[in-house]
Write a protein that holds these residues in place. Structure first.
Motif, PDB file in Angstrom:
ATOM      1  N   UNK A  47       0.832  -1.198   0.000  1.00  0.00           N
ATOM      2  CA  UNK A  47       0.000   0.000   0.000  1.00  0.00           C
ATOM      3  C   UNK A  47       0.872   1.256   0.000  1.00  0.00           C
ATOM      4  N   UNK A  48       1.924   1.264   0.797  1.00  0.00           N
ATOM      5  CA  UNK A  48       2.842   2.410   0.827  1.00  0.00           C
ATOM      6  C   UNK A  48       3.497   2.621  -0.538  1.00  0.00           C
ATOM      7  N   UNK A 101       4.121   9.849  -7.682  1.00  0.00           N
ATOM      8  CA  UNK A 101       5.319  10.093  -8.477  1.00  0.00           C
ATOM      9  C   UNK A 101       6.602  10.094  -7.680  1.00  0.00           C
ATOM     10  N   UNK A 102       6.570   9.520  -6.487  1.00  0.00           N
ATOM     11  CA  UNK A 102       7.765   9.431  -5.650  1.00  0.00           C
ATOM     12  C   UNK A 102       8.469   8.105  -5.913  1.00  0.00           C
ATOM     13  N   UNK A 103       9.722   8.021  -5.524  1.00  0.00           N
ATOM     14  CA  UNK A 103      10.438   6.760  -5.692  1.00  0.00           C
ATOM     15  C   UNK A 103       9.932   5.756  -4.663  1.00  0.00           C
ATOM     16  N   UNK A 104       9.889   4.496  -5.072  1.00  0.00           N
ATOM     17  CA  UNK A 104       9.395   3.424  -4.210  1.00  0.00           C
ATOM     18  C   UNK A 104      10.140   2.147  -4.553  1.00  0.00           C
ATOM     19  N   UNK A 105      10.004   1.163  -3.707  1.00  0.00           N
ATOM     20  CA  UNK A 105      10.639  -0.136  -3.918  1.00  0.00           C
ATOM     21  C   UNK A 105       9.785  -0.931  -4.905  1.00  0.00           C
ATOM     22  N   UNK A 106      10.266  -1.143  -6.139  1.00  0.00           N
ATOM     23  CA  UNK A 106       9.470  -1.861  -7.130  1.00  0.00           C
ATOM     24  C   UNK A 106       9.157  -3.305  -6.725  1.00  0.00           C
ATOM     25  N   UNK A 107       9.960  -3.875  -5.840  1.00  0.00           N
ATOM     26  CA  UNK A 107       9.693  -5.226  -5.368  1.00  0.00           C
ATOM     27  C   UNK A 107       8.463  -5.299  -4.474  1.00  0.00           C
ATOM     28  N   UNK A 108       8.041  -4.160  -3.943  1.00  0.00           N
ATOM     29  CA  UNK A 108       6.864  -4.122  -3.073  1.00  0.00           C
ATOM     30  C   UNK A 108       5.618  -3.627  -3.798  1.00  0.00           C
ATOM     31  N   UNK A 109       5.800  -3.076  -4.990  1.00  0.00           N
ATOM     32  CA  UNK A 109       4.686  -2.524  -5.756  1.00  0.00           C
ATOM     33  C   UNK A 109       3.845  -3.638  -6.371  1.00  0.00           C
ATOM     34  N   UNK A 110       2.532  -3.528  -6.208  1.00  0.00           N
ATOM     35  CA  UNK A 110       1.586  -4.469  -6.815  1.00  0.00           C
ATOM     36  C   UNK A 110       0.487  -3.649  -7.480  1.00  0.00           C
ATOM     37  N   UNK A 111       0.365  -3.742  -8.800  1.00  0.00           N
ATOM     38  CA  UNK A 111      -0.643  -2.937  -9.506  1.00  0.00           C
ATOM     39  C   UNK A 111      -2.065  -3.164  -8.986  1.00  0.00           C
ATOM     40  N   UNK A 112      -2.368  -4.394  -8.577  1.00  0.00           N
ATOM     41  CA  UNK A 112      -3.716  -4.675  -8.079  1.00  0.00           C
ATOM     42  C   UNK A 112      -3.990  -3.959  -6.757  1.00  0.00           C
ATOM     43  N   UNK A 113      -2.952  -3.719  -5.973  1.00  0.00           N
ATOM     44  CA  UNK A 113      -3.103  -2.962  -4.729  1.00  0.00           C
ATOM     45  C   UNK A 113      -3.373  -1.501  -5.064  1.00  0.00           C
ATOM     46  N   UNK A 114      -2.644  -0.965  -6.029  1.00  0.00           N
ATOM     47  CA  UNK A 114      -2.862   0.416  -6.458  1.00  0.00           C
ATOM     48  C   UNK A 114      -4.295   0.613  -6.927  1.00  0.00           C
ATOM     49  N   UNK A 131     -11.166   2.274  -3.213  1.00  0.00           N
ATOM     50  CA  UNK A 131     -11.623   2.482  -1.835  1.00  0.00           C
ATOM     51  C   UNK A 131     -11.411   3.928  -1.411  1.00  0.00           C
ATOM     52  N   UNK A 132     -10.241   4.477  -1.733  1.00  0.00           N
ATOM     53  CA  UNK A 132      -9.934   5.862  -1.376  1.00  0.00           C
ATOM     54  C   UNK A 132     -10.998   6.808  -1.919  1.00  0.00           C
ATOM     55  N   UNK A 133     -11.328   6.654  -3.202  1.00  0.00           N
ATOM     56  CA  UNK A 133     -12.314   7.550  -3.826  1.00  0.00           C
ATOM     57  C   UNK A 133     -13.681   7.428  -3.144  1.00  0.00           C
ATOM     58  N   UNK A 134     -14.103   6.199  -2.863  1.00  0.00           N
ATOM     59  CA  UNK A 134     -15.409   5.967  -2.247  1.00  0.00           C
ATOM     60  C   UNK A 134     -15.476   6.598  -0.847  1.00  0.00           C
ATOM     61  N   UNK A 135     -14.480   6.315  -0.017  1.00  0.00           N
ATOM     62  CA  UNK A 135     -14.490   6.801   1.362  1.00  0.00           C
ATOM     63  C   UNK A 135     -14.306   8.319   1.400  1.00  0.00           C
TER      64      UNK A 135
END
Length: 137
Positions: free
Chosen positions: A77-78, A86-99, A105-109
């Motif tokens: 999630x982070x 647009x910040x740098x992140x660990x690509x090993x932790x990135x999951x498109x389905x989480x994004x 959920x963010x938009x709804x809440x």
């Protein structure tokens, strides 16, 4: 406007849908939904709530089977937040389905919190407290 896309994000956009159609398990989707809801409560500055980090990990461990799995989802999630911003992140932790799921959920809440802040802050905030993601101060 400065746009940064990592190689992972570019590949996620360019790959055909079936090749990148990873899905979240029901437990992952539930935990992520609850995690995002709590973070939106904080982002919208609902009065009286703060993060309960250990409670969030405990909830995730109950839902996902281990503290490590909970931390992996929190890290995913982070990474999604950083990728979106647009910040740098660990690509090993990135999951498109989480994004994608987190964005929905963010938009709804957030919409609920903007439309009726007092009611939504109380509803989402107290639910997040009951789950252990937030605590009252």
């Amino acid at each position: 406007m400065k746009i940064k896309l990592s190689a992972v994000a570019v590949l996620a956009i360019l790959l055909p849908g079936s090749a990148r159609a990873a899905t979240l398990s029901d437990a992952e989707a539930t935990f992520l939904d609850q995690l995002v809801t709590a973070s939106v409560v904080l982002e919208q500055r609902c009065d009286g709530y703060e993060v309960d980090g250990s409670g969030g990990v405990q909830l995730g461990a109950r839902l996902l089977g281990s503290p490590e799995a909970a931390m992996a989802m929190i890290d995913a999630y982070a990474a999604a937040i950083k990728a979106r911003d647009g910040e740098s992140y660990d690509p090993g932790k990135f999951r498109p389905e989480v994004l994608e799921a987190a964005g929905n959920t963010f938009k709804r809440v957030r919409t609920d919190l903007i439309r009726n802040p007092q009611r939504a802050c109380a509803d989402y905030g107290e639910t997040s407290v009951e789950r252990g993601l937030l605590r009252r101060y």
